[in-house]
Scaffold this motif. Sequence first.
Motif, PDB file in Angstrom:
ATOM      1  N   CYS A   1      79.094  62.172  66.892  1.00  0.00           N
ATOM      2  CA  CYS A   1      80.229  62.345  67.840  1.00  0.00           C
ATOM      3  C   CYS A   1      80.825  61.119  68.446  1.00  0.00           C
ATOM      4  O   CYS A   1      81.992  60.950  68.476  1.00  0.00           O
ATOM      5  N   LEU A   2      80.010  60.084  68.547  1.00  0.00           N
ATOM      6  CA  LEU A   2      80.571  58.621  69.105  1.00  0.00           C
ATOM      7  C   LEU A   2      81.171  58.122  68.001  1.00  0.00           C
ATOM      8  O   LEU A   2      82.053  57.411  68.115  1.00  0.00           O
TER       9      LEU A   2
ATOM     10  N   ASP B   1      82.806  59.380  65.450  1.00  0.00           N
ATOM     11  CA  ASP B   1      84.097  60.259  65.189  1.00  0.00           C
ATOM     12  C   ASP B   1      85.248  59.713  66.231  1.00  0.00           C
ATOM     13  O   ASP B   1      86.494  59.765  65.801  1.00  0.00           O
ATOM     14  N   GLN B   2      84.727  59.268  67.401  1.00  0.00           N
ATOM     15  CA  GLN B   2      85.777  58.834  68.462  1.00  0.00           C
ATOM     16  C   GLN B   2      85.978  57.373  68.477  1.00  0.00           C
ATOM     17  O   GLN B   2      86.506  56.671  68.935  1.00  0.00           O
TER      18      GLN B   2
ATOM     19  N   TYR C   1      83.705  54.903  68.747  1.00  0.00           N
ATOM     20  CA  TYR C   1      82.953  54.001  69.754  1.00  0.00           C
ATOM     21  C   TYR C   1      81.675  53.204  68.863  1.00  0.00           C
ATOM     22  O   TYR C   1      81.386  52.117  69.532  1.00  0.00           O
TER      23      TYR C   1
ATOM     24  N   ASP D   1      84.739  58.505  78.711  1.00  0.00           N
ATOM     25  CA  ASP D   1      84.924  58.589  77.295  1.00  0.00           C
ATOM     26  C   ASP D   1      83.656  59.062  76.458  1.00  0.00           C
ATOM     27  O   ASP D   1      83.855  59.969  75.727  1.00  0.00           O
TER      28      ASP D   1
ATOM     29  N   ASN E   1      83.152  62.887  77.277  1.00  0.00           N
ATOM     30  CA  ASN E   1      84.130  63.622  76.224  1.00  0.00           C
ATOM     31  C   ASN E   1      83.914  63.560  74.786  1.00  0.00           C
ATOM     32  O   ASN E   1      84.068  64.644  74.109  1.00  0.00           O
ATOM     33  N   ALA E   2      83.446  62.501  74.341  1.00  0.00           N
ATOM     34  CA  ALA E   2      83.032  62.351  72.853  1.00  0.00           C
ATOM     35  C   ALA E   2      81.842  63.103  72.467  1.00  0.00           C
ATOM     36  O   ALA E   2      81.840  63.620  71.346  1.00  0.00           O
TER      37      ALA E   2
END
Length: 136
Positions: A46-47, A49-50, A52, A76, A79-80
Motif C-alpha cells: 500500500c505504501l 503504491d503511493q 513512499y 499521508d 490515507n495510503a
Amino acid sequence: MRKDSRLSRMLHILVHMEQMEEAATSDHIAKILNTNPVVVRRTMGCLRDQGYVTSVKGHGGGWRLNVALQDISLLDIHNALGESSVFTIGLSDENTQCLIEKAVNREIGAALKASEDFLLTRFAEVTLDKLNWAKT
C-alpha cells in the motif's frame, strides 16, 4: 473489539527504515512487528503504491524509503493504508423509525465527525521526522 494498529506499526517501521543502511526485508520487519511477512508485504505494498517506499528484488533486496520523513505526514500514511475511519464506534440502525435512536445516532455521528476532522487535521501537521526520537 479488535483495534487496527496498522498506522502506528507502519509509522514505527518507516522511522526505523530511515536509520537502516540496507533494505529492510519483509522477514526482518515481521520480526520487529511480531507478525507474518505476508502481512508486511501486503501493508508495505500500500505504501509502495503511493510512492513512499520502494521494493528491491533479489539478493540484498527488501523495502527502502522513497521519500524523506519530513515530506511524509501521518495523514499521508493513514490515507495510503486505506483507513476509512479513525474510530470504530458504530451507530445503531436496528429501529431506524425510532425518534430516540435517530437522535442518538445524530449526536454521536456529529461528535465522531468533529473529532475525526480534528484528528485528521492534526495528522496532516505531523511529519514522520518528528517521530524520530534520535533526532529530537
